[in-house]
Design an enzyme around this catalytic site. Structure first.
Site, short mmCIF file in Angstrom:
data_model
loop_
_atom_site.label_atom_id
_atom_site.label_comp_id
_atom_site.label_asym_id
_atom_site.label_seq_id
_atom_site.Cartn_x
_atom_site.Cartn_y
_atom_site.Cartn_z
CB SER A 189 -0.92 0.00 1.23
OG SER A 189 -1.68 -1.18 1.27
N1 SAM Z 1 -0.60 -5.05 4.06
C1 SAM Z 1 0.11 -5.33 2.83
C2 SAM Z 1 1.48 -4.75 2.82
O1 SAM Z 1 1.88 -4.08 3.78
O2 SAM Z 1 2.20 -5.01 1.84
C3 SAM Z 1 -0.64 -4.91 1.61
C4 SAM Z 1 -1.77 -5.78 1.37
S1 SAM Z 1 -2.35 -5.95 -0.28
C5 SAM Z 1 -3.01 -4.35 -0.60
C6 SAM Z 1 -3.73 -7.01 0.09
C7 SAM Z 1 -3.35 -8.41 0.48
O3 SAM Z 1 -4.50 -9.05 1.01
C8 SAM Z 1 -2.87 -9.26 -0.69
O4 SAM Z 1 -1.61 -9.78 -0.43
C9 SAM Z 1 -3.93 -10.35 -0.79
O5 SAM Z 1 -3.43 -11.59 -1.23
C10 SAM Z 1 -4.43 -10.41 0.64
N2 SAM Z 1 -5.76 -11.00 0.84
C11 SAM Z 1 -6.88 -10.82 0.09
N3 SAM Z 1 -7.89 -11.51 0.63
C12 SAM Z 1 -7.41 -12.14 1.73
C13 SAM Z 1 -7.98 -13.01 2.70
N4 SAM Z 1 -9.26 -13.38 2.68
N5 SAM Z 1 -7.18 -13.46 3.69
C14 SAM Z 1 -5.87 -13.12 3.74
N6 SAM Z 1 -5.28 -12.30 2.86
C15 SAM Z 1 -6.05 -11.81 1.86
#
Ligand code: SAM
Length: 216
Positions: free
Chosen positions: A61
């Site tokens: 992000s």
């Molecule tokens: N917090 C992260 C960082 O600091 O890099 C950025 C997160 S990215 C915008 C969103 C993440 O959420 C992705 O890696 C995606 O695979 C994960 N994601 C989506 N749905 C999810 C779920 N139900 N459970 C766990 N992770 C999930």
């Protein structure tokens, strides 16, 4: 490239200038090297004012969004925090620098493994990572003082609300797949929930039992 100078500039121009005031958040953003959490080819852009690709069609992000979401959690230092969406591990590193222990869930195995390596490299041992659908939360470790969801949800997953302590805060982007509102929920003593809307935002999809389906 001098990463320390780039980080200081990022904090001054992207965070403080936009109203981030929590000293703990500012110090953590000054301390944690964001370039460790992006691919080497992207390290020159690590302190730019934007989200960046991390593979698997996912993103780390924008620094301002990481700082704002962390500030909204109002952490003081000893909290147990749950994060849904480990991604690169950068947000988890910021949380782990401020709070007591971080539990973070990622559904994509390769990202979780890479995040673990980056967190270990920084010696952040107070982070537990689980590869799973995070929309169910982490019942074995609940309740949490704070919960942060770093992917866009169609609705607020009730399983997560039920894993918040009384007085606990949850920050989550809620909306459709193209735009969301950053929402903060505070769980009151009687179990009811107080909702406040923050800024508009755009996150990748939260995919899971209480999120979107992969095909949506
Ligand atoms: N917090 C992260 C960082 O600091 O890099 C950025 C997160 S990215 C915008 C969103 C993440 O959420 C992705 O890696 C995606 O695979 C994960 N994601 C989506 N749905 C999810 C779920 N139900 N459970 C766990 N992770 C999930």
């Amino acid at each position: 490239m001098n990463y320390e100078i780039a980080r200081k500039r990022m904090v001054e121009t992207q965070l403080v200038a936009r109203g981030i005031t929590d000293r703990r958040v500012v110090e953590a953003m000054l301390k944690v090297p964001r370039h460790i959490f992006v691919e080497e080819a992207m390290s020159a852009q690590a302190y730019s004012d934007s989200a960046l690709p991390i593979g698997e069609k996912q993103t780390i992000s924008q620094p301002y969004m990481v700082a704002l979401m962390t500030e909204l959690l109002q952490l003081k230092g000893s909290e147990r925090v749950l994060e849904i969406g480990t991604g690169s591990g950068y947000q988890a590193a910021i949380l782990a620098t401020i709070a007591g222990r971080v539990y973070t869930i990622e559904r994509i195995r390769s990202l979780a493994l890479r995040a673990r390596k980056a967190l270990d490299r920084l010696g952040l041992l107070n982070v537990n990572i689980k590869i799973d659908d995070g929309t169910d939360g982490w019942p074995d470790e609940a309740p949490f003082d704070a919960i942060i969801v770093t992917a866009g949800a169609p609705d607020i997953p009730q399983a997560l609300v039920s894993q918040l302590k009384s007085g606990g805060r949850m920050v989550i982007p809620v909306g459709d797949q193209y735009e969301q509102t950053l929402v903060r929920l505070t769980r009151r003593e009687d179990g009811s929930v107080y909702r406040e809307n923050s800024v508009g935002c755009r996150f990748v999809k939260l995919i899971g039992k209480f999120g979107w389906t992969a095909e949506d």
